[in-house]
Design a protein around this motif. Sequence first.
Motif, PDB file in Angstrom:
ATOM      1  N   MET B 244       0.832  -1.211   0.000  1.00  0.00           N
ATOM      2  CA  MET B 244       0.000   0.000   0.000  1.00  0.00           C
ATOM      3  C   MET B 244       0.861   1.252   0.000  1.00  0.00           C
ATOM      4  SD  MET B 244      -3.410  -0.813   2.174  1.00  0.00           S
ATOM      5  CE  MET B 244      -2.810  -1.783   3.518  1.00  0.00           C
ATOM      6  N   ALA B 245       1.998   1.193   0.702  1.00  0.00           N
ATOM      7  CA  ALA B 245       2.918   2.331   0.714  1.00  0.00           C
ATOM      8  C   ALA B 245       3.449   2.592  -0.690  1.00  0.00           C
ATOM      9  CB  ALA B 245       4.067   2.070   1.685  1.00  0.00           C
ATOM     10  N   CYS B 246       3.767   1.492  -1.409  1.00  0.00           N
ATOM     11  CA  CYS B 246       4.296   1.642  -2.766  1.00  0.00           C
ATOM     12  C   CYS B 246       3.218   2.128  -3.727  1.00  0.00           C
ATOM     13  CB  CYS B 246       4.878   0.332  -3.271  1.00  0.00           C
ATOM     14  SG  CYS B 246       6.367  -0.126  -2.377  1.00  0.00           S
ATOM     15  N   GLU B 247       1.967   1.678  -3.509  1.00  0.00           N
ATOM     16  CA  GLU B 247       0.877   2.145  -4.361  1.00  0.00           C
ATOM     17  C   GLU B 247       0.731   3.655  -4.243  1.00  0.00           C
ATOM     18  OE1 GLU B 247      -2.693   0.053  -3.295  1.00  0.00           O
ATOM     19  OE2 GLU B 247      -1.812  -1.857  -3.884  1.00  0.00           O
ATOM     20  N   ALA B 248       0.939   4.164  -3.039  1.00  0.00           N
ATOM     21  CA  ALA B 248       0.740   5.591  -2.826  1.00  0.00           C
ATOM     22  C   ALA B 248       1.936   6.422  -3.274  1.00  0.00           C
ATOM     23  CB  ALA B 248       0.445   5.873  -1.359  1.00  0.00           C
ATOM     24  N   PHE B 249       3.143   5.914  -3.034  1.00  0.00           N
ATOM     25  CA  PHE B 249       4.312   6.770  -3.257  1.00  0.00           C
ATOM     26  C   PHE B 249       5.293   6.242  -4.295  1.00  0.00           C
ATOM     27  CE2 PHE B 249       2.965   7.307   1.222  1.00  0.00           C
ATOM     28  CZ  PHE B 249       2.428   8.573   1.087  1.00  0.00           C
ATOM     29  N   GLY B 250       4.983   5.111  -4.927  1.00  0.00           N
ATOM     30  CA  GLY B 250       5.878   4.578  -5.949  1.00  0.00           C
ATOM     31  C   GLY B 250       6.892   3.621  -5.371  1.00  0.00           C
ATOM     32  N   ASP B 251       7.492   2.811  -6.263  1.00  0.00           N
ATOM     33  CA  ASP B 251       8.460   1.810  -5.827  1.00  0.00           C
ATOM     34  C   ASP B 251       9.833   2.215  -6.343  1.00  0.00           C
ATOM     35  OD1 ASP B 251       9.407  -0.400  -4.638  1.00  0.00           O
ATOM     36  OD2 ASP B 251       8.364  -1.854  -5.902  1.00  0.00           O
ATOM     37  N   GLY B 252      10.865   1.627  -5.768  1.00  0.00           N
ATOM     38  CA  GLY B 252      12.224   1.904  -6.233  1.00  0.00           C
ATOM     39  C   GLY B 252      12.605   3.360  -6.007  1.00  0.00           C
ATOM     40  N   THR B 253      13.330   3.909  -6.977  1.00  0.00           N
ATOM     41  CA  THR B 253      13.723   5.308  -6.860  1.00  0.00           C
ATOM     42  C   THR B 253      12.539   6.201  -7.221  1.00  0.00           C
ATOM     43  OG1 THR B 253      15.801   4.523  -7.738  1.00  0.00           O
ATOM     44  CG2 THR B 253      15.587   6.896  -7.433  1.00  0.00           C
ATOM     45  N   VAL B 254      12.203   7.093  -6.332  1.00  0.00           N
ATOM     46  CA  VAL B 254      11.044   7.955  -6.567  1.00  0.00           C
ATOM     47  C   VAL B 254      11.511   9.389  -6.798  1.00  0.00           C
ATOM     48  CG1 VAL B 254       9.316   6.585  -5.364  1.00  0.00           C
ATOM     49  CG2 VAL B 254      10.772   8.130  -4.052  1.00  0.00           C
ATOM     50  N   SER B 303       5.231   2.020   5.515  1.00  0.00           N
ATOM     51  CA  SER B 303       5.544   0.593   5.524  1.00  0.00           C
ATOM     52  C   SER B 303       6.103   0.138   6.873  1.00  0.00           C
ATOM     53  CB  SER B 303       6.492   0.216   4.372  1.00  0.00           C
ATOM     54  OG  SER B 303       7.684   0.927   4.481  1.00  0.00           O
ATOM     55  N   THR B 304       6.608   1.066   7.691  1.00  0.00           N
ATOM     56  CA  THR B 304       7.073   0.649   9.015  1.00  0.00           C
ATOM     57  C   THR B 304       6.001   0.801  10.078  1.00  0.00           C
ATOM     58  OG1 THR B 304       7.947   2.859   9.331  1.00  0.00           O
ATOM     59  CG2 THR B 304       9.524   1.162   8.665  1.00  0.00           C
ATOM     60  N   GLY B 305       4.828   1.279   9.674  1.00  0.00           N
ATOM     61  CA  GLY B 305       3.738   1.366  10.640  1.00  0.00           C
ATOM     62  C   GLY B 305       3.710   2.663  11.434  1.00  0.00           C
ATOM     63  N   MET B 306       4.578   3.634  11.107  1.00  0.00           N
ATOM     64  CA  MET B 306       4.516   4.919  11.797  1.00  0.00           C
ATOM     65  C   MET B 306       3.307   5.712  11.310  1.00  0.00           C
ATOM     66  SD  MET B 306       8.381   6.286  12.159  1.00  0.00           S
ATOM     67  CE  MET B 306       9.315   5.286  11.045  1.00  0.00           C
ATOM     68  N   ALA B 307       2.795   5.291  10.151  1.00  0.00           N
ATOM     69  CA  ALA B 307       1.543   5.871   9.665  1.00  0.00           C
ATOM     70  C   ALA B 307       0.617   4.706   9.372  1.00  0.00           C
ATOM     71  CB  ALA B 307       1.780   6.698   8.410  1.00  0.00           C
ATOM     72  N   GLU B 308      -0.664   4.972   9.475  1.00  0.00           N
ATOM     73  CA  GLU B 308      -1.620   3.899   9.296  1.00  0.00           C
ATOM     74  C   GLU B 308      -1.875   3.648   7.813  1.00  0.00           C
ATOM     75  OE1 GLU B 308      -4.852   3.531  12.542  1.00  0.00           O
ATOM     76  OE2 GLU B 308      -5.834   4.171  10.692  1.00  0.00           O
ATOM     77  N   ALA B 309      -1.957   2.388   7.443  1.00  0.00           N
ATOM     78  CA  ALA B 309      -2.321   2.039   6.067  1.00  0.00           C
ATOM     79  C   ALA B 309      -3.806   1.686   6.058  1.00  0.00           C
ATOM     80  CB  ALA B 309      -1.491   0.851   5.596  1.00  0.00           C
TER      81      ALA B 309
END
Lengths: 350, 342
Positions: B244-254, B303-309
């Motif tokens: 979900m983090a990658c869906e929102a902010f992209g994967d790899g180099t952003v 992705s580390t859970g500091m923010a809610e998905a």
Amino acid sequence: MEGRVSAVNTPAHTRLTRRKSYGRNCMESPVVFWQTPGHLTTLGTRIPTSRGAARSRNITSKVDPEQLALLVKHEWKLAYVTPLYRFQHTQLKLYSKHLTAFILAEKQQGVAIEVGLEAGFKVTLSTIHGMAETEEDAETVFIQIHSKPTFGADALKPVWRGWLTCVNGDGEYLRSLPPDFVSLPLFCSSGSESLTSLVRVWFERTFDCNFGSLFLNSTTLNWLAALWTGCHPTSNIRFLKLSWTMPTQPSLDIMYTVNPQDAWELWNSIHTEDSAEGRIHIDEVQRFMNGLETHFFRHFKIYLSAGTLTKVATSLGSAHHEGKIKIGSSDYIDTLLTLLTECALHRTPV
Amino acid sequence: MDEQARAILQRILRKLPSKKTPSTLRAWGCLSAEQLEDLDYTQPKWLLLENLISKCEESGLRLKDVTKLEMVYHIENPNQGKWHAFKLTEPEDEAVSVDFTQFKEMFVAHLEEVVQHVSIRMKKQEDGAVWIRMAWGDNLTRPNHLKPTYAVHYLQTPYVFILNLSAKHKPFLYQALVLSSRHTSINEAHLSGRSLTAMRDLLMKQYQQVFPNQERTLKERNAPPSHPNIEKEHAESAERTHQMACEAFGDGTVPKLETAVYKLETRYRGSSNDTLSDRDELFRGVVKFSSPNLLESLRHCVSTGMAEAPVTPLLSSITQKGRNYFVIAEKAPGATSQTPAR
């Protein structure tokens, strides 16, 4: 799996004794996570859970406005100082001479000789009368270092400033000091790091004291946020700025600037005036900060509690958790210094 | 070589790291290979500048040649200064067929029609970007080459990026851009930052995007009640948050954005037992996120859970809408949903 097998095989009585010894250890040396061994303080148990609301005090009637102006606007690096042995406010002229000589001698023998402007120094120590709040508080001492230009008759240039203060220090603690000691637990400095350390070394040698860096924990910053916000009706705070740093990679800084009127209304809805003569309770401070953090969370779904509150600022001043402050205005200066004096006394090893 | 030319040359040389100086001068192409060989790049910059100026004078170079060097410098260093993104809207039918020559002719004509003294230089890059340098003067003064405006437009796309544009010249540039690209209007895209490349990649979606996995969503919907094997459950949940983090902010180099700003004009949503929750007035504030790489930080945060998905639309709007400035207003009185407005 292996651990489990051995646990089953261990005779029951050994496990019991071991458990018992753990228990005793716990009783004997309580683990207080913010204190390192040898830094136990007599004040450690007396962290106040409530304090007086900030009140506007016409400080200019007590303190010379010109001297007061010296404290405003600069960014000060904070340190705590243990009580000074045989320090006398009447000897400041003599101390000025000694400190000047000491700095010159150190600068000349060291490798770091700065040619030109900084060839000569003039140090002045003076008292800022009227900063003390109680009988036990020692008067504030202000130190200023000017550089003397070698050529021409240019005016002296201030290169370093510092002051030692005590505002509303814990009375019981101050009274318990032996008669030859003067406690000015809070040291603020602004200027080059090398001059700061020279001044420190001179004080440490002359008055047998010790300096240590003073960090501001989030409880202190929370107190300041609430105390300053409470000032808004009488002195426009213009903004309440809170900064957090999240331990992400790379690290993420979040700065939340709240409209001052809205921040005050939130505070006013939490803080009840009639609670014991205008005193503020730590619970109210926590609820205020929780309210802001929850409002933030409802928007961004980020748990600010996972990060560190690094800075609190209003137009009255700012405080950084690394132990740096700025005094924006002399109103309410005693509220800030009372809190910082308390932090410094808590850090002072006994 | 006049004063302006010297000043520009000095400024560029000061900004250029010694290592890059020879290659930039070569890319400029105004001095011969021999002249470039002659220069000693290890010299102190003030001395190198004097030598460079004498070489320029040798070859009879003038102000317009020096502005060309400045342009080369900006093209090679698109991460300097503060860029603002703009979006052209309502394209006319011809918009798709505008080529560089056409665009250039029309742009120069339109701008010169309204501004008497303007100096324009234009260059098309291999990636399709058209770089425009404008130095502005007014009725009586010659163009000031020390304060040029840069605009970068990708032909056949609605995107324009602008550096150093004063309010005075805004309407002229807007009009010239709109007319020559065959659009009807131009709007601020509410995206700004130091890195032109990052903003371009973000807007043109030139980064590794992750799309919601159909299979996953279906599986989730029909998921059996909580798995007895906690370890596996945890791994699955961790993977899901990462996804979900990658869906929102992209994967790899952003794309390397530095900041995002949200102006909050919403009602207070703190703890429910605060009396303030009932009031109708707005709880105003500004939230600014900053990081050396904002999208990477936010992805890590989720992705580390500091923010809610799943990620709140407020944050995913940065990539989805290609913006980093938002005004969040209450949708309608009483509504609780949060929508990036305006």
